[in-house]
Design a protein around this motif. Structure first.
Motif, PDB file in Angstrom:
ATOM      1  N   PRO A 188       0.797  -1.233   0.000  1.00 23.99           N
ATOM      2  CA  PRO A 188       0.000   0.000   0.000  1.00 23.99           C
ATOM      3  C   PRO A 188       0.829   1.283   0.000  1.00 23.99           C
ATOM      4  N   LEU A 189       2.110   1.197   0.381  1.00 23.21           N
ATOM      5  CA  LEU A 189       2.925   2.403   0.412  1.00 23.21           C
ATOM      6  C   LEU A 189       3.390   2.826  -0.988  1.00 23.21           C
ATOM      7  N   ARG A 190       3.452   1.883  -1.923  1.00 21.38           N
ATOM      8  CA  ARG A 190       4.025   2.187  -3.239  1.00 21.38           C
ATOM      9  C   ARG A 190       3.294   3.343  -3.946  1.00 21.38           C
ATOM     10  N   PRO A 191       1.968   3.291  -4.116  1.00 17.58           N
ATOM     11  CA  PRO A 191       1.309   4.411  -4.807  1.00 17.58           C
ATOM     12  C   PRO A 191       1.394   5.713  -4.034  1.00 17.58           C
ATOM     13  N   VAL A 192       1.414   5.617  -2.705  1.00 16.29           N
ATOM     14  CA  VAL A 192       1.500   6.831  -1.885  1.00 16.29           C
ATOM     15  C   VAL A 192       2.862   7.490  -2.068  1.00 16.29           C
ATOM     16  N   LEU A 193       3.915   6.682  -2.079  1.00 16.01           N
ATOM     17  CA  LEU A 193       5.260   7.223  -2.305  1.00 16.01           C
ATOM     18  C   LEU A 193       5.354   7.908  -3.656  1.00 16.01           C
ATOM     19  N   ALA A 194       4.764   7.280  -4.668  1.00 17.70           N
ATOM     20  CA  ALA A 194       4.796   7.868  -5.997  1.00 17.70           C
ATOM     21  C   ALA A 194       4.094   9.220  -6.014  1.00 17.70           C
ATOM     22  N   GLU A 195       2.986   9.311  -5.288  1.00 19.35           N
ATOM     23  CA  GLU A 195       2.252  10.582  -5.214  1.00 19.35           C
ATOM     24  C   GLU A 195       3.074  11.633  -4.482  1.00 19.35           C
ATOM     25  N   TRP A 196       3.679  11.248  -3.354  1.00 20.79           N
ATOM     26  CA  TRP A 196       4.512  12.196  -2.600  1.00 20.79           C
ATOM     27  C   TRP A 196       5.689  12.663  -3.444  1.00 20.79           C
ATOM     28  N   ASP A 197       6.277  11.757  -4.181  1.00 23.62           N
ATOM     29  CA  ASP A 197       7.468  12.070  -4.965  1.00 23.62           C
ATOM     30  C   ASP A 197       7.174  13.096  -6.052  1.00 23.62           C
ATOM     31  N   ARG A 198       5.915  13.224  -6.453  1.00 20.73           N
ATOM     32  CA  ARG A 198       5.557  14.183  -7.503  1.00 20.73           C
ATOM     33  C   ARG A 198       5.500  15.620  -6.988  1.00 20.73           C
ATOM     34  N   ARG A 199       5.502  15.788  -5.673  1.00 20.89           N
ATOM     35  CA  ARG A 199       5.453  17.142  -5.130  1.00 20.89           C
ATOM     36  C   ARG A 199       6.800  17.840  -5.371  1.00 20.89           C
ATOM     37  N   PRO A 200       6.777  19.085  -5.839  1.00 21.45           N
ATOM     38  CA  PRO A 200       8.041  19.775  -6.127  1.00 21.45           C
ATOM     39  C   PRO A 200       8.932  19.944  -4.912  1.00 21.45           C
ATOM     40  N   TRP A 201       8.354  19.985  -3.717  1.00 21.54           N
ATOM     41  CA  TRP A 201       9.139  20.207  -2.504  1.00 21.54           C
ATOM     42  C   TRP A 201       9.612  18.891  -1.861  1.00 21.54           C
ATOM     43  N   THR A 202       9.422  17.771  -2.570  1.00 20.68           N
ATOM     44  CA  THR A 202       9.813  16.467  -2.038  1.00 20.68           C
ATOM     45  C   THR A 202      11.073  15.962  -2.735  1.00 20.68           C
ATOM     46  N   THR A 203      11.983  15.415  -1.931  1.00 22.73           N
ATOM     47  CA  THR A 203      13.217  14.815  -2.453  1.00 22.73           C
ATOM     48  C   THR A 203      13.230  13.338  -2.105  1.00 22.73           C
ATOM     49  N   ARG A 204      13.429  12.501  -3.100  1.00 20.83           N
ATOM     50  CA  ARG A 204      13.518  11.064  -2.847  1.00 20.83           C
ATOM     51  C   ARG A 204      14.983  10.655  -2.817  1.00 20.83           C
ATOM     52  N   MET A 205      15.373  10.002  -1.760  1.00 20.74           N
ATOM     53  CA  MET A 205      16.764   9.637  -1.550  1.00 20.74           C
ATOM     54  C   MET A 205      16.848   8.130  -1.320  1.00 20.74           C
ATOM     55  N   ASP A 206      17.536   7.434  -2.198  1.00 20.73           N
ATOM     56  CA  ASP A 206      17.709   5.987  -2.066  1.00 20.73           C
ATOM     57  C   ASP A 206      19.090   5.708  -1.499  1.00 20.73           C
ATOM     58  N   LEU A 207      19.124   5.147  -0.307  1.00 20.90           N
ATOM     59  CA  LEU A 207      20.383   4.864   0.380  1.00 20.90           C
ATOM     60  C   LEU A 207      20.918   3.527  -0.119  1.00 20.90           C
ATOM     61  N   GLY A 208      21.963   3.569  -0.897  1.00 19.69           N
ATOM     62  CA  GLY A 208      22.511   2.346  -1.488  1.00 19.69           C
ATOM     63  C   GLY A 208      23.499   1.650  -0.580  1.00 19.69           C
ATOM     64  N   ARG A 209      24.028   0.540  -1.059  1.00 22.55           N
ATOM     65  CA  ARG A 209      25.048  -0.197  -0.296  1.00 22.55           C
ATOM     66  C   ARG A 209      26.405   0.505  -0.405  1.00 22.55           C
ATOM     67  N   LEU A 210      27.309   0.118   0.476  1.00 19.84           N
ATOM     68  CA  LEU A 210      28.646   0.704   0.482  1.00 19.84           C
ATOM     69  C   LEU A 210      29.506   0.089  -0.613  1.00 19.84           C
ATOM     70  N   GLY A 211      30.407   0.905  -1.150  1.00 13.69           N
ATOM     71  CA  GLY A 211      31.388   0.394  -2.095  1.00 13.69           C
ATOM     72  C   GLY A 211      32.524  -0.308  -1.360  1.00 13.69           C
TER      73      GLY A 211
END
Length: 931
Positions: A188-211
């Motif tokens: 249920p979070l997937r569509p909500v995240l997509a909606e939030w991400d469309r807001r101009p004042w929202t930044t999506r940050m994906d924390l990846g693994r370490l090199g």
């Protein structure tokens, strides 16, 4: 855990925080797999802010399938209360009262009564935002909601409300963390995240693994020296750069490593005493955090024995101690241990938890005992009767907390268990009715329809059947499914006599009929609703029926006789404390005044509606409806800048799609008149997409058609404009109020059937008469244009007046009457300049050149304006409130504009008055009699 490799992410969070400090709210959506270091990143970001910013954080515990209602926000409130105390907490809230927040903090006292579920829920959300705004005005505010992949729906909806309204609120930074590897396709979070991400004042940050280099740096910190190359290779290969796994592998350097990386996290448990392992597994079944008292009860150990059993687990860094609570170091560890418990043993432990919480609710955190007990009874899969009873108790708690989705979920569980263990204290029909109400409140309209069908198929007496069918009619309307009116008519037929629900059913029918509109049938239904309400002694239903009936009669042309009845209804609604009825009455008053051309009065009624919405804690929820009424009246009065500010702010609080589309049409109307065809096209396209997706009525559809026709004409697409008018005339939407503007716009186009439709269409009131007169002038009697201009002038509508003056000038010029043409052009030019209606000014200047009529210099600054220091009407409104001692936020609330816009007005006022402070501005305002 050693912290490495997150410099870019820390810098990004710091940048967002700096923007919030400067007055620009923002949201960061921080995702990453389990163990990648999201919580640690937040801790490192927050550490330097201690003493400067206020950090409010709360996590979503992994409790059941649907999460714990409002869990992260309840945690934030409790921590805030501990930090600042009850007295200061209350000072931050409207009127110094806990309001609906008391539902989540029983310590403050729950509000009396439940009221309308939609309004109370909206008020709760607004109180949260008001609290956060108050805190943000004192010092920088950072709000962190962690592990939102486990969130309940109510928490997600509150987060959505906060994010949608951020740009219209005082600045704060909101950080939302979630496990990206947990989000399966149907999460249920997937569509909500997509909606939030469309807001101009929202930044999506994906924390990846370490090199690889970062893993080496982490190993150096963990091992206290340079790791051997073989260790680096083995740890990097097996951990794949996950910091939590790197830490676990480093602790076993040189020792055998389990085949499963998840098993690696709990290998330290293997060497611990048997009793420790038993207690830790029992704790894992209870959740990621568990109190000492509850674990003592479940395990049967006394305090000393429990402490002795857990000490090795704490030493092994499996558990952390937080006051009287044991918390697993990482939720992933708790998950692995939970899965490690055999099914039979797990069921027995769930049973122990359920019995313990039912016997002593104080063993759970405040407000959580009923829900957690119900979860454990359900997970134990034994004793259906006790499971059902626990679900009923939890459902009641969810309802009291306004957690509508969770309330519905628990009632559905009750219904599933009913055949195994019916509740002797109630009936299945009562549970179904409660579930229908919960589904409607939760917005689960399809589920509500299914429940209604189930209830009807089980058999119901006529009164209950009528009530159920009325629900189905309302739901069909919301779903855009045909048959809503047929259902409401059938419900009214079944609700005969003096049944308590009859007035309510008839009110629903009357409202829908008047919205279509089907005026005569609507008036009949409203009159019958009023009679039924009086017979039943139902004050609220009587107010609604009175408003509906007077609204219908006023629209038919009997406004002056009906206004006193509307005012009486408002007074009654205020007396009985029915905010919904009061707001409905203000909406209807503004609407009928607008429809009859009494725009200044309409604007005042809309302002009163806005004020009432704000007083009742519904400024952002109900406010946009009244803001639309206010903006429409201001547009008619030519106060376009004020209207544009109001519409912009209303759109920022993201109202419902249909209301948003209506507001976009208003914005597009101003944009088109000022020559911004791109903005007008965007607004029209947005509204068209919304209105064609669901059910739309005359006031929605025909307002849009008028904008689209004017836009196509401005684009030189006359054929497309004519087609739009022809479609509108054949659509069956025959409301004179909204159809006359479309007919007037199409009068200059070759539209089949338009003259016949215009001849047959009723004319109610002076506004419709003005449209009819303009249509007549356009279709063969151009000598009427001066009369048209005079009528619009009497109605105080400067823009259509200026358009009519231009047409009058064209006709006078063609007739050789240069004096009349010059007079008309000069008057039209003054209004066009004042409105900044660029395209109209261009047309005026073109005619003046062609007819060789000089336009006198148009000086907009007269003596009166000079005495006002060049202040606009809007700036004088702001100055009046500023002189009254209002803050920028209070000014914004009063005028329904953003805090930023209020601040910009204050800065402009100070500059124009030549003063440096608000006190000096207030002094100047009184000295020069500006207010």
């Amino acid at each position: 855990m050693v912290f490495v490799g997150r410099d870019a992410e820390l810098a990004a969070l710091g940048e967002r925080y700096a923007h919030a400090r400067e007055g620009s709210s923002s949201t960061v959506l921080l995702g990453g797999e389990a163990g990648v270091g999201k919580t640690r990143l937040i801790a490192e970001f927050a550490a330097p802010l201690a003493g400067e910013a206020l950090l409010l954080s709360g996590d979503c515990p992994q409790v059941g399938e649907n999460g714990l209602a409002f869990a992260p926000f309840t945690a934030m409130l409790r921590r805030l209360l501990r930090e600042i105390g009850v007295a200061r907490f209350l000072r931050l809230l409207p009127r110094g009262e806990p309001g609906e927040l008391g539902r989540l903090l029983p310590l403050l006292g729950r509000p009396a009564g439940d009221g309308d579920p939609a309004l109370t829920r909206a008020r709760l959300f607004e109180e949260f935002l008001t609290l956060f705004e108050s805190l943000a005005e004192e010092r920088p505010l950072v709000i962190v909601a962690e592990d939102v992949h486990w969130s309940d729906r109510s928490s997600r909806e509150l987060l959505d409300f906060l994010i949608r309204n951020q740009q219209a609120a005082a600045a704060f930074l909101l950080v939302v963390t979630y496990r990206s590897d947990h989000l399966h396709r149907t999460h249920p979070l997937r569509p909500v995240l997509a909606e939030w991400d469309r807001r101009p004042w929202t930044t999506r940050m994906d924390l990846g693994r370490l090199g690889r280099g970062e893993v080496v740096r982490q190993l150096r910190g963990l091992l206290g020296g340079e790791p051997a190359p073989a260790v680096i290779e083995d740890v990097f290969r097996r951990s794949e750069g996950n910091p939590l796994f790197v830490e676990a592998l480093s602790a076993r350097a040189g020792a055998p490593v389990p085949a499963s990386i998840r098993d690696l996290l709990i290998t330290s448990l293997d060497g611990l005493p048997r009793e420790t392992r038993r207690v830790v597994h029992a704790a894992a079944v209870g959740g990621a955090r568990i109190s000492h008292a509850l674990l003592r009860t479940v395990t049967g150990l006394d305090d000393a024995a429990l402490t002795d059993a857990l000490r090795p687990a704490v030493s092994a860094n499996l558990l952390l101690i937080e006051e009287e609570v044991y918390a697993f170091r990482h939720t992933l560890i708790q998950e692995v241990l939970h899965d490690d418990v055999l099914p039979g043993e797990r069921g027995h432990l769930h049973l122990r938890y359920a019995e313990a919480l039912e016997t002593d609710p104080e063993l759970a955190p405040l407000g959580r005992a009923a829900y957690e007990s119900a979860l454990h009874w359900h997970a134990a899969k034994r004793h259906p009767a006790r499971t059902l009873a626990a679900a009923r108790r939890a459902a009641a708690e969810a309802a009291a907390s306004l957690a509508h989705a969770e309330h519905l979920h628990l009632l559905l569980r009750v219904l599933e268990l009913w055949d195994q263990a019916p509740d002797p204290a109630t009936s299945k029909a009562d549970v179904l009715d409660e579930a229908i109400g919960a589904a409607i409140a939760a917005g689960e309209n399809s589920t509500a329809v299914q429940l209604v069908e189930t209830a009807l198929s089980a058999g119901a007496d006529p009164a209950r059947a009528g009530w159920l069918i009325a629900h189905r009619g309302e739901l069909r309307h919301l779903l855009g499914v045909p048959g809503d009116l047929d259902d409401l008519r059938e419900a009214a037929r079944l609700s005969l006599g003096e049944q308590p629900a009859r007035a309510t059913v008839l009110n629903l029918l009357a409202h829908r009929l008047l919205t279509v509109p089907l005026e005569e049938e609507g008036r009949v239904a409203a009159r019958e609703a009023l009679e039924a309400a009086r017979a039943a002694g139902d004050a609220r239903a009587e107010v609604i029926a009175t408003v509906n009936l007077t609204y219908a009669r006023a629209r038919a042309g009997d406004l002056d006789a009906q206004l006193p009845h509307l005012l009486d209804a408002q007074a009654t609604a205020l007396r009985i404390g029915d905010q919904g009825a009061l707001l409905h009455a203000y909406r209807c008053e503004a609407d009928v005044l607008q429809g009859t051309g009494r725009y200044a009065e309409a604007a005042e009624a809309a302002r009163q509606g806005l004020a009432a919405a704000t007083r009742s804690g519904l400024g952002r929820t109900a406010g946009p409806i009244h803001a639309g009424n206010l903006a429409e009246a201001l547009i008619a009065l030519g106060r376009w800048d004020e209207a544009a500010e109001i519409v912009e702010h209303a759109l920022r609080v993201t109202p419902t799609p249909s209301l948003s589309a209506y507001l976009m049409v208003l914005a597009g109307t101003i944009a088109l008149a000022r020559g911004d065809l791109g903005a007008a096209e965007h607004a029209a396209a947005h509204a068209r997409e919304v209105f064609t997706r669901g059910t739309s009525y005359a006031q929605d559809h025909l307002l849009l058609v008028r904008l689209e026709v004017d836009l196509r004409k401005a684009q030189g697409r006359a054929a497309d404009a004519a087609h739009l008018v022809e479609e509108a005339l054949s659509s069956g939407r025959t409301s004179p109020r909204y159809l006359w503007p479309v007919i007037e716009a199409g009068a200059s186009l070759p539209v089949p059937g338009l003259p016949g439709t215009a001849a047959a269409l009723p004319v109610i009131g002076p506004v419709q008469e003005a449209h009819r007169l303009a249509c007549t002038a356009e279709t063969g009697q151009p000598d009427l244009w001066p009369c048209v201009a005079a009528v619009w002038g009497d109605l105080r509508q400067p823009y259509p007046q200026a358009l009519a003056l231009l047409r009058a000038a064209e006709h006078a010029a063609e007739a050789g009457d240069r004096s009349a043409a010059s007079s008309h052009l000069a008057a039209a030019a003054r209004e066009a300049d004042r409105l900044r209606a660029g395209p109209l000014s261009t047309r005026i200047e073109r005619l003046a050149r062609l007819a060789r009529i000089p336009l006198v210099a148009r000086d907009e600054t007269g003596p009166a304006e000079g005495r006002c220091f060049g202040l606009t009407p809007r700036e004088r409104d702001v100055l009046r409130l500023l002189a009254d001692g209002r803050t920028n936020r209070q000014i914004a609330e009063e005028l329904f504009i953003s805090v930023k816009t209020a601040g910009a007005h204050v800065s402009n006022i100070l500059a124009k008055l030549g003063v440096r402070s608000r006190v000096q501005a207030a002094t100047a305002a009184h000295r020069h009699e500006l207010i």
